[in-house]
Motif scaffolding. Structure first.
Motif, mmCIF file in Angstrom:
data_model
loop_
_atom_site.group_PDB
_atom_site.id
_atom_site.type_symbol
_atom_site.label_atom_id
_atom_site.label_comp_id
_atom_site.label_asym_id
_atom_site.label_seq_id
_atom_site.Cartn_x
_atom_site.Cartn_y
_atom_site.Cartn_z
ATOM 1 N N PHE A 19 -5.352 6.335 1.278
ATOM 2 C CA PHE A 19 -4.320 5.352 1.511
ATOM 3 C C PHE A 19 -3.998 5.225 2.842
ATOM 4 O O PHE A 19 -3.644 4.284 3.594
ATOM 5 N N SER A 20 -4.036 6.530 3.872
ATOM 6 C CA SER A 20 -3.654 6.455 5.107
ATOM 7 C C SER A 20 -4.722 5.686 5.799
ATOM 8 O O SER A 20 -4.519 4.917 6.743
ATOM 9 N N THR A 63 0.803 -1.253 0.107
ATOM 10 C CA THR A 63 0.093 -0.192 0.082
ATOM 11 C C THR A 63 0.665 1.357 0.121
ATOM 12 O O THR A 63 0.550 2.059 -0.676
ATOM 13 N N PHE A 64 2.073 1.293 0.796
ATOM 14 C CA PHE A 64 2.925 2.455 0.824
ATOM 15 C C PHE A 64 3.553 2.453 -0.598
ATOM 16 O O PHE A 64 3.625 3.570 -1.358
ATOM 17 N N GLY A 65 3.975 1.632 -1.338
ATOM 18 C CA GLY A 65 4.391 1.563 -2.786
ATOM 19 C C GLY A 65 3.225 2.305 -3.767
ATOM 20 O O GLY A 65 3.571 2.861 -4.726
ATOM 21 N N ILE A 66 1.954 1.749 -3.542
ATOM 22 C CA ILE A 66 0.968 2.172 -4.574
ATOM 23 C C ILE A 66 0.774 3.826 -4.280
ATOM 24 O O ILE A 66 0.691 4.385 -4.943
ATOM 25 N N ALA A 67 0.907 3.988 -3.035
ATOM 26 C CA ALA A 67 0.574 5.578 -2.679
ATOM 27 C C ALA A 67 1.599 6.419 -3.037
ATOM 28 O O ALA A 67 1.569 7.503 -3.777
ATOM 29 N N TYR A 68 2.987 5.821 -3.047
ATOM 30 C CA TYR A 68 3.936 6.410 -3.478
ATOM 31 C C TYR A 68 4.036 6.866 -5.233
ATOM 32 O O TYR A 68 4.163 7.857 -5.703
ATOM 33 N N ARG A 69 3.733 5.693 -5.882
ATOM 34 C CA ARG A 69 3.754 5.701 -7.254
ATOM 35 C C ARG A 69 2.342 6.760 -7.502
ATOM 36 O O ARG A 69 2.314 7.216 -8.678
ATOM 37 N N ALA A 70 1.224 6.956 -6.904
ATOM 38 C CA ALA A 70 0.148 7.710 -7.238
ATOM 39 C C ALA A 70 0.424 9.280 -6.478
ATOM 40 O O ALA A 70 -0.453 10.185 -6.561
ATOM 41 N N ARG A 71 1.860 9.338 -6.200
ATOM 42 C CA ARG A 71 2.241 10.623 -5.594
ATOM 43 C C ARG A 71 1.634 11.407 -4.462
ATOM 44 O O ARG A 71 1.219 12.351 -4.303
ATOM 45 N N GLN A 72 1.282 10.328 -3.589
ATOM 46 C CA GLN A 72 0.392 10.680 -2.420
ATOM 47 C C GLN A 72 1.151 10.845 -1.130
ATOM 48 O O GLN A 72 0.552 11.376 -0.104
ATOM 49 N N THR A 73 2.419 10.309 -1.389
ATOM 50 C CA THR A 73 3.267 10.240 -0.169
ATOM 51 C C THR A 73 4.252 11.556 0.085
ATOM 52 O O THR A 73 4.288 12.103 -0.841
ATOM 53 N N PHE A 74 4.755 11.710 1.521
ATOM 54 C CA PHE A 74 5.652 12.642 1.581
ATOM 55 C C PHE A 74 6.787 11.753 2.029
ATOM 56 O O PHE A 74 6.622 11.062 3.067
ATOM 57 N N THR A 75 7.909 11.531 1.199
ATOM 58 C CA THR A 75 8.931 10.773 1.706
ATOM 59 C C THR A 75 10.156 11.411 1.975
ATOM 60 O O THR A 75 10.554 12.255 1.054
ATOM 61 N N GLY A 76 10.786 10.994 3.062
ATOM 62 C CA GLY A 76 12.010 11.660 3.483
ATOM 63 C C GLY A 76 11.769 12.916 4.438
ATOM 64 O O GLY A 76 10.488 13.537 4.414
ATOM 65 N N GLN A 77 12.694 13.080 5.390
ATOM 66 C CA GLN A 77 12.481 14.020 6.551
ATOM 67 C C GLN A 77 12.350 15.372 5.983
ATOM 68 O O GLN A 77 11.466 16.255 6.490
ATOM 69 N N ASP A 78 13.108 15.742 4.961
ATOM 70 C CA ASP A 78 12.853 17.304 4.190
ATOM 71 C C ASP A 78 11.369 17.561 3.751
ATOM 72 O O ASP A 78 11.015 18.465 4.127
ATOM 73 N N LYS A 79 10.805 16.648 3.057
ATOM 74 C CA LYS A 79 9.584 16.715 2.606
ATOM 75 C C LYS A 79 8.382 16.613 3.599
ATOM 76 O O LYS A 79 7.466 17.524 3.393
ATOM 77 N N ILE A 80 8.545 15.919 4.507
ATOM 78 C CA ILE A 80 7.732 15.961 5.727
ATOM 79 C C ILE A 80 7.511 17.027 6.309
ATOM 80 O O ILE A 80 6.819 17.625 6.788
ATOM 81 N N GLN A 99 13.898 6.263 5.992
ATOM 82 C CA GLN A 99 13.400 5.979 7.399
ATOM 83 C C GLN A 99 12.305 6.455 7.578
ATOM 84 O O GLN A 99 11.617 6.173 8.821
ATOM 85 N N VAL A 100 11.577 7.419 6.987
ATOM 86 C CA VAL A 100 10.487 7.923 7.251
ATOM 87 C C VAL A 100 9.387 8.378 6.007
ATOM 88 O O VAL A 100 9.928 8.689 4.711
ATOM 89 N N THR A 101 8.159 7.972 5.852
ATOM 90 C CA THR A 101 7.379 8.433 5.073
ATOM 91 C C THR A 101 5.863 8.697 5.638
ATOM 92 O O THR A 101 5.448 8.314 6.742
ATOM 93 N N ALA A 102 5.149 9.789 4.803
ATOM 94 C CA ALA A 102 3.923 10.232 5.453
ATOM 95 C C ALA A 102 2.926 10.311 4.593
ATOM 96 O O ALA A 102 3.132 10.443 3.373
ATOM 97 N N LEU A 103 1.503 10.207 5.007
ATOM 98 C CA LEU A 103 0.453 10.487 4.001
ATOM 99 C C LEU A 103 -0.331 11.491 4.844
ATOM 100 O O LEU A 103 -0.618 11.495 5.956
ATOM 101 N N PRO A 104 -0.927 12.292 3.785
ATOM 102 C CA PRO A 104 -1.905 12.946 4.358
ATOM 103 C C PRO A 104 -3.251 12.472 5.098
ATOM 104 O O PRO A 104 -3.488 11.282 5.050
ATOM 105 N N ARG A 105 -3.308 12.871 6.466
ATOM 106 C CA ARG A 105 -4.387 12.264 7.390
ATOM 107 C C ARG A 105 -5.526 11.912 6.765
ATOM 108 O O ARG A 105 -6.219 11.006 7.082
ATOM 109 N N ASP A 106 -6.301 12.908 6.036
ATOM 110 C CA ASP A 106 -7.515 12.374 5.287
ATOM 111 C C ASP A 106 -7.495 11.586 3.901
ATOM 112 O O ASP A 106 -8.305 11.575 3.268
ATOM 113 N N SER A 107 -6.245 11.340 3.587
ATOM 114 C CA SER A 107 -6.108 10.325 2.363
ATOM 115 C C SER A 107 -6.793 9.046 2.365
ATOM 116 O O SER A 107 -6.680 8.264 3.469
#
Length: 125
Positions: free
Chosen positions: A108-109, A23-40, A98-106
């Motif tokens: 995928f989350s 699910t994380f992989g699908i969300a990443y390919r759908a550009r729904q994740t914030f991956t990496g500490q800087d983006k988060i 080491q870290v990935t995030a999804l918007p709380r209302d998505s």
């Protein structure tokens, strides 16, 4: 803190862990994740509420910053025990993270939290 154990060796079944990482992989390919500490941290500064998922080997500095954001109410932190940077990175199709995030209302989350809650309820039965 919302710490959930998720690992084949601990409380989470291997199939649930696999579904979670897929699910994380699908969300990443759908550009729904914030991956990496800087983006988060950039998303946190933009007032985006996030569900943040960290690996078992997250650095102390990153965790300290995330806990401060959690105290302000802008993030919920979920520790994925038994996963490491390489495992999460492989699931996302990148080198390591080491870290990935999804918007709380998505959706995928919500799906990931549902997987974790379903597995926890199955373990209690």
């Amino acid at each position: 803190m919302n710490c959930l154990r998720c690992a084949a060796v601990n409380n989470c079944s291997e199939s649930t862990l696999r579904k979670l990482l897929n699910t994380f992989g699908i969300a990443y390919r759908a550009r729904q994740t914030f991956t990496g500490q800087d983006k988060i941290f950039e998303a946190i500064r933009c007032s985006i509420d996030l569900d943040v998922f960290v690996t078992d080997d997250v650095s102390v500095n990153v965790m300290r910053k995330l806990k401060a954001a959690e105290e302000r109410g802008s993030v919920s932190i979920f520790i994925l025990y038994g996963t490491d940077r390489k495992m999460l990175g492989r699931a996302l199709g990148i080198n390591e993270t080491q870290v990935t995030a999804l918007p709380r209302d998505s959706g995928f989350s919500q799906k990931i939290l549902q997987l974790l809650n379903d597995d926890r309820s199955d373990a209690n039965e």
